[in-house]
Structure formats: structure tokens, C-alpha cells
Design an enzyme around this catalytic site. Sequence first.
Site, short mmCIF file in Angstrom:
data_model
loop_
_atom_site.label_atom_id
_atom_site.label_comp_id
_atom_site.label_asym_id
_atom_site.label_seq_id
_atom_site.Cartn_x
_atom_site.Cartn_y
_atom_site.Cartn_z
N PRO A 2 0.84 -1.21 0.00
CA PRO A 2 0.00 0.00 0.00
C PRO A 2 0.87 1.25 0.00
O PRO A 2 1.80 1.36 0.78
CB PRO A 2 -0.78 -0.09 1.32
CG PRO A 2 -0.57 -1.46 1.83
CD PRO A 2 0.70 -1.98 1.23
N GLU A 3 0.59 2.16 -0.90
CA GLU A 3 1.29 3.43 -0.94
C GLU A 3 0.38 4.49 -0.32
O GLU A 3 -0.76 4.19 0.05
CB GLU A 3 1.60 3.80 -2.40
CG GLU A 3 2.50 2.79 -3.11
CD GLU A 3 3.96 2.96 -2.71
OE1 GLU A 3 4.30 3.95 -2.02
OE2 GLU A 3 4.77 2.10 -3.09
#
Length: 291
Positions: A2-3
Site C-alpha cells: 500500500p502506498e
Amino acid sequence: MPELPEVEVTRRRIAPHLVGRRLRAVRTTRPSYFFVTPPARLRRALAGRTALGLDRRGKYLVLRLDDGARLVLHLGMTGQLFAAGASSLRLLSATARATLSPERQLAFRPDAHTHLRFVFADEGPEVYLRDTRKFGKVLWLAPGEEHERLTRLGADALDVDGARLFRATRGRRVAIKSLLLDQAVIAGVGNIYADEALFLAGVRPGRSAARVTRRESDAIAQGLRRVLLRSIETGGSSISDYVAPDGRDGEYQSERRVYARRGEPCFTCATPIARVVVGARGTHYCPRCQR
Ligand SMILES: [Zn+2]
């Protein structure tokens, strides 16, 4: 992984399920490296508390509690934060590389990977933090307490402006791309977003940070905001490696201009996109549009 956009999307979607509700109890799995704060202490500290707000710092989620304490969550690579019985598939496929399909989340029963289980006094839907690979982290901070995981973070990527970025580049000999990825300078910029923002700004990723002009700093900051906000708008999927469990989200990746497009024609000038390694990270740019 996840960014920032996926974490921000998770924050927006889960906040209504957490904020304003009084916790009756928090159930945890056994002590492990997932728990920076020992689980027994977490359970004691959180019982009876009400969440006042859910903030994001870089890729960390910070739950503010009514006694002034804070609960800090990091989703790692496979962490999923979701509410029981939520009916929207998009709500459920909260983070990248989700390991539990939306259909299975609908009928979800807490399992061995459900490291945090929030049980509320209103007896409404519970909220779960599930992480199969346990690269996530959970940390409780007493009122006024700080932790280097948060204090070492630079300005949030969505708040960075050209002036701030320009100051940070002065005297720095590292490549501009490496500087963008340095979480102590800007929090939350991942590899793909750095490449895309540098393309929009017309700056080569390998150029020394000290040689980036004030005007280019403005363009890079603007580029970062543009790619991050667009990704948030599309549920964190426009550009990242995000693939929903049902695989439907891959189509949005066509918005990438340079990342993973080695040898393909630049959308602006048709020159083949080049790939180099900058700071040990695969890096893509247009040799003609970026100087
Ligand atoms: Zn080009």
C-alpha cells in the site's frame, strides 16, 4: 505494497466506522513483532475509549483517542483494515495485495491473521486489522508521547510545496529521485509516484538534487500532488501495483506515463521510455522530455 493513496483511501473509508464510537474491548492475537506495544497493554489502554479522529502521516494511520492517547497503525504489505459486514466491495478491498477477497470478507470471521479486533459498546459492526504476512505494525502512544516512527517523518507528500522541496534539495548530492523517496524529507512517496511526478516535471530522476531549480521544484511538487490525488480519486488504483482480489482494477494502470513502460513510446514525444537504476530502485524516464 500500500502506498500513500491506498492508505488515504483506507483512512477515508474506515474513519466513519471508528470515529465517535466507544470501544468496549479490543481483542488481539498473541505477542509478536506486529505489536510494538505489547498486546496486553493495548487491550488495557483501549477498553472504554472513544476515537475522536483518524489521521494519516505518510503511510501511518493515527487514531486519536478521547484520553489524549494515540493508536498508530501501519498496514505493512498485506494489512487490511475493514468493517464487519460492510457491503461495498470497494470499501472492503481496502489495501493493495489484499489477501482476502471481497466475497470472503463479507462473511468474514476473525481468524489467526486478525491481529486487532475492535469491539464497540454500541454492538454495531466490528472493525478488523488483518495482516497475513505481519509486516504491519501497531503502536500505542500515551498522551504527549512521541515515537521516532512518526517524528522522523518529513512533510506529508500531499502538503509539500515547491519552496519546501527546493530548500530540502540545497546542498544534497543524492539523485533527486532518491531525495523524493527519503521519508525523512517527504513522507509517503513511493517508487512509482516519484517516477511519474518527475516525468510530469520534465526532470531526470538521476540528476543531483542540488542541481534542481526552484521552478523545477515547483513542478515536481505539483506533479506529486497530481499523481497522488488522481490515485486517491480512483481508489488508490490508478497507477500503483494495486490489484483488487477480483483483478478488475488493473485497467487503471494505463494511466502510468513512464513507470514499467520500458521501451514503449513516450506519450508526448514517442521516444522509447528508458529504465535505469537510481538508488537501487528501478527507475523509468523519457530521455527526451526529461532533462
Ligand atoms: Zn518524451
